[in-house]
Design a protein around this motif. Structure first.
Motif, mmCIF file in Angstrom:
data_model
loop_
_atom_site.group_PDB
_atom_site.id
_atom_site.type_symbol
_atom_site.label_atom_id
_atom_site.label_comp_id
_atom_site.label_asym_id
_atom_site.label_seq_id
_atom_site.Cartn_x
_atom_site.Cartn_y
_atom_site.Cartn_z
ATOM 1 N N PHE A 36 41.960 45.737 48.845
ATOM 2 C CA PHE A 36 43.149 45.067 48.307
ATOM 3 C C PHE A 36 44.101 46.178 47.933
ATOM 4 O O PHE A 36 43.957 46.781 46.868
ATOM 5 C CB PHE A 36 42.799 44.247 47.061
ATOM 6 N N THR A 39 42.697 49.283 46.082
ATOM 7 C CA THR A 39 41.347 49.011 45.570
ATOM 8 C C THR A 39 40.435 48.612 46.710
ATOM 9 O O THR A 39 40.775 47.751 47.520
ATOM 10 C CB THR A 39 41.320 47.804 44.609
ATOM 11 N N ALA A 41 37.409 46.595 47.321
ATOM 12 C CA ALA A 41 36.595 45.599 46.621
ATOM 13 C C ALA A 41 35.185 45.550 47.186
ATOM 14 O O ALA A 41 34.218 45.332 46.464
ATOM 15 C CB ALA A 41 37.248 44.223 46.723
ATOM 16 N N ASN A 61 30.929 42.416 36.463
ATOM 17 C CA ASN A 61 32.257 41.901 36.791
ATOM 18 C C ASN A 61 32.991 42.880 37.691
ATOM 19 O O ASN A 61 32.924 44.086 37.477
ATOM 20 C CB ASN A 61 33.085 41.700 35.522
ATOM 21 N N GLY A 62 33.660 42.332 38.680
ATOM 22 C CA GLY A 62 34.456 43.172 39.566
ATOM 23 C C GLY A 62 33.640 43.948 40.582
ATOM 24 O O GLY A 62 34.145 44.854 41.232
ATOM 25 N N ALA A 63 32.381 43.561 40.749
ATOM 26 C CA ALA A 63 31.524 44.300 41.675
ATOM 27 C C ALA A 63 31.864 44.005 43.123
ATOM 28 O O ALA A 63 31.583 44.799 44.019
ATOM 29 C CB ALA A 63 30.070 43.947 41.414
ATOM 30 N N GLY A 64 32.484 42.840 43.362
ATOM 31 C CA GLY A 64 32.816 42.464 44.734
ATOM 32 C C GLY A 64 31.985 41.299 45.241
ATOM 33 O O GLY A 64 31.977 41.019 46.435
ATOM 34 N N LYS A 65 31.332 40.594 44.356
ATOM 35 C CA LYS A 65 30.499 39.457 44.763
ATOM 36 C C LYS A 65 31.354 38.337 45.353
ATOM 37 O O LYS A 65 31.118 37.873 46.466
ATOM 38 C CB LYS A 65 29.716 38.906 43.556
ATOM 39 N N THR A 67 34.399 38.448 46.395
ATOM 40 C CA THR A 67 35.092 38.893 47.604
ATOM 41 C C THR A 67 34.175 38.798 48.822
ATOM 42 O O THR A 67 34.594 38.312 49.874
ATOM 43 C CB THR A 67 35.597 40.335 47.421
ATOM 44 N N GLU A 183 28.194 32.097 41.394
ATOM 45 C CA GLU A 183 27.841 31.877 39.994
ATOM 46 C C GLU A 183 27.575 30.400 39.690
ATOM 47 O O GLU A 183 28.290 29.780 38.910
ATOM 48 C CB GLU A 183 28.939 32.433 39.091
ATOM 49 N N HIS A 214 25.632 37.333 37.342
ATOM 50 C CA HIS A 214 25.372 38.576 36.625
ATOM 51 C C HIS A 214 24.271 38.367 35.604
ATOM 52 O O HIS A 214 24.087 39.157 34.703
ATOM 53 C CB HIS A 214 26.593 39.266 36.024
ATOM 54 N N ILE B 264 47.327 39.010 50.039
ATOM 55 C CA ILE B 264 46.800 38.624 48.727
ATOM 56 C C ILE B 264 46.980 39.746 47.708
ATOM 57 O O ILE B 264 46.388 40.807 47.799
ATOM 58 C CB ILE B 264 45.317 38.177 48.745
#
Ligand SMILES: Nc1ncnc2c1ncn2[C@@H]1O[C@H](COP(=O)(O)OP(=O)(O)OP(=O)(O)O)[C@@H](O)[C@H]1O
Ligand SMILES: [Mg+2]
Lengths: 343, 264
Positions: A36, A39, A41, A61-65, A67, A183, A214, B264
């Motif tokens: 992105f 970044t 991801a 959080n923000g690990a790329g799951k 995505t 999740e 998580h 995006i």
């Protein structure tokens, strides 16, 4: 409950069409990368999931799951790399992929102003099931997800747990071969969490499932295979047990002993097989809980018991924590162990 | 390809089950009716005075119902539609994006086109209801004038009402497009309103130095292609204009939805 197929990539999925080559795995991910802007991801992700397997995607959080899941469900394409679901290429055969796939996006998005049954009926229609089949398909998922009590309610008025179940029910419509659940137990109370986990676990062998979480116990309870992902990279993968035995190394033991702290610490340290001794907390003036780590593959509980009793202290509790995936997770994501392949 | 049907059906239901639709429609018809009543009052006093004048041998013509009532009502309807569309269209895609259900829809075996078409046609269906309901105005004109034989010219009424539906459709496509730009309904509504106003005033600029530019702008302005319909003339190019405009907007909308695949 169906017997879990312990990682059975040997089972060849029936080739759904002539174009799709017979694939041993239901989901094959090869070097998937998603950027992105600046970044990254998802970073060169590669893994496979066998038919009927349940894969847990574990990461902070923000690990790329999310995505990764969005890429696999054809919502957004990868920057580079390939993936196949059910033998179909997710870019070139996106339509066929979406046909065999059920997806529960993060936060279970729903139409708040619809009646539960109407919502499921709508989703079944969108997924292309003709009127005659639809009723049976909808009834099936209502049954499977325990929604009978709320079929006539408006989605807006459902509790969080029922919403989550409704999202899951929607993903299950038409009995898709592959389920992608982002999740699935977030925000539920412990009882509902247990129910959803049981539901997912019962799918083992019948459906291929990827779920993200998580929460650590979730994967050990529901999945046959775990991928720990951090900063878009796979940090470790394997069965929960193999991860524990290889990455975690240590077997953790908790012991509560009555007696002088210093002497007991010395004593415990000397027990054969114990690698680390850590005072967890003092329960009373002379009672302490200890956290011991044992060398991989060893269970020094008997030796500990014997040593403590021999020295004349009272052993109040002694238990192995079984798997401490938590430790592994923290260790892995804080970069102590680096990339590991365990399978 | 009838796979827009489920989305269409759901949207139509949502429109006709939501109180806000009825508020918008009520407001629409209230305003049109008030203006229409004024129009009728002026019209009847004019025809009365024209009647008196002719008794004194003057050649003043009585005002024509079609000219005075039908065409003006048509103008009122088209300009009010411009303000109504944003209120009806703004939520169509934006809300779906905002709620996350968009992700759900596009990961179903359904094309973006099916989603956009379903939504667009649902709004056009509301438009059809508006067009049919506003057929009451020519009927009133006919009823009031039936004593002195001043009936509206029905072919012109029909062609005007066809134009109304075409305009509604083109504006709807614009609304769907603006709604797909954002996940914020309010911005979508504002963009739609501003866009529609601009589209309408394209032909207003004089541009004396550049007559060619003016000609082109006029040709592309929203209202320009109603001229023939108002005269009761149905021309292929006028149909084509509104239909192509609809397609263009929906095409841009589909490209916008597609943008998640590269941006995006
Ligand atoms: N649409 C987007 N635009 C820009 N960056 C994004 C976008 N979506 C995700 N990212 C970034 O990609 C990274 C991975 O995000 P992702 O949502 O996949 O994480 P996650 O593992 O699902 O986290 P969580 O557990 O919080 O749901 C994050 O750094 C996030 O900021
Ligand atoms: Mg996420």
């Amino acid at each position: 409950m169906t017997d879990p197929v312990g990682g059975a990539p040997g089972k060849v999925s029936p080739a759904p069409s002539a174009v799709a080559p017979a694939a041993p795995a239901m989901i094959e991910v090869d070097n998937l990368t998603k950027d992105f802007g600046l970044t990254r991801a998802v970073d060169r992700l590669s893994f496979t999931v066998g038919e009927g397997e349940i894969l847990g995607f574990l990461g902070p959080n923000g690990a790329g799951k999310t995505t990764t899941m969005r890429i696999l469900t054809c919502y957004t394409p990868a920057t580079s790399g390939h993936a196949r679901v059910g033998g179909f290429d997710i870019v070139k055969q996106s339509f066929q992929v979406r046909r065999i796939l059920g997806y529960l996006p993060e936060n279970a998005p729903l139409y708040p102003d619809m009646i539960v049954r109407a919502y499921l009926n709508f989703m079944a229609e969108v997924k292309g099931y003709p009127g005659r089949q639809r009723r049976a398909i909808v009834d099936e998922v209502i049954e499977e997800c325990g929604l009978q009590a709320v079929v006539k309610r408006i989605v807006r008025n459902l509790s969080k747990g029922y919403r989550q179940r409704l999202g899951l029910a929607q993903a299950l419509l038409g009995n898709p071969k592959v389920l992608v659940l982002d999740e699935p137990t977030v925000g539920l109370d412990p009882k509902q969490i247990a129910e959803i986990r049981e539901l997912i676990r019962s799918m083992a062998g019948r459906r291929t499932v990827i779920l993200s979480t998580h929460i650590l116990p979730e994967v050990s309870m529901t999945c046959q295979k775990v991928i720990i992902i951090n900063n878009g990279r796979i940090e470790a993968q394997g069965t929960p047990e193999s991860l524990i035995s290889t990455v975690g190394g240590a077997n953790v033991i908790f012991a509560t002993v009555q007696g002088p702290a210093g002497a007991i610490q010395e004593l415990l340290r000397k027990v054969d097989g114990v690698t680390r001794v850590h005072e967890e907390r003092a329960i009373a003036a002379d009672i302490r809980a200890w956290r011991l780590e044992a060398a991989p593959g060893k269970d020094p509980r008997a030796a500990i018991g014997e040593a403590v009793v021999k020295a004349g202290h009272a052993l109040l509790e002694l238990r192995s924590s079984g798997l401490s995936l938590e430790d592994i997770f923290l260790r892995v994501i804080s970069g102590q162990s680096g990339q590991r392949e365990v399978a | 390809m009838l796979n827009f049907w489920p989305v269409y059906k759901r949207e139509v239901k949502t429109y006709f089950q939501s109180p806000s639709t009825y508020v918008v429609l009520a407001l629409f018809f209230l305003i049109v009716s008030l203006i229409y009543q004024d129009l009728m009052t002026v019209f009847s006093s004019l025809s009365a005075s024209a009647g008196q004048q002719s008794m004194f041998g003057q050649t003043n013509q009585a005002p024509n119902v079609t000219d005075f009532v039908i065409r003006q009502t048509f103008q009122i309807l088209t300009s009010l539609v411009m303000f109504t569309i944003p209120m009806l269209s703004m939520r169509l895609v934006a809300e779906e994006k905002n709620r996350g259900t968009f992700e759900l829809l596009v990961t179903c075996p359904l094309g973006d086109w099916a989603i956009l078409m379903g939504k667009y046609l649902a709004l056009v269906t509301v438009g059809l209801v508006i067009v049919i309901l506003s057929g009451v105005y020519p009927l009133i004109a006919w009823w009031m004038g039936r004593a002195n034989g001043a009936a509206p010219e029905w072919p012109i009424v029909v062609s005007c009402w066809i134009a109304l539906l075409l305009i509604f459709s083109a504006y709807s496509a614009f609304g769907v497009m603006a709604s797909s730009f954002t996940e914020n309904q309010i911005s979508a509504g504002i963009v739609t309103l501003i866009g529609l106003i601009l589209w309408n005033v394209l032909g207003v600029f004089q541009m004396e130095k550049y007559p060619k530019v003016r000609e082109i702008l006029t040709e592309f302005s929203a209202g320009e292609h109603t001229e023939n319909f108002i005269r009761g003339v149905l021309m292929l190019k006028d149909f084509a204009f509104y239909i192509l405009a609809s397609f263009l907007f929906l095409f841009i909308a589909s490209k916008t939805l597609d943008a998640r695949r590269w941006r995006i």
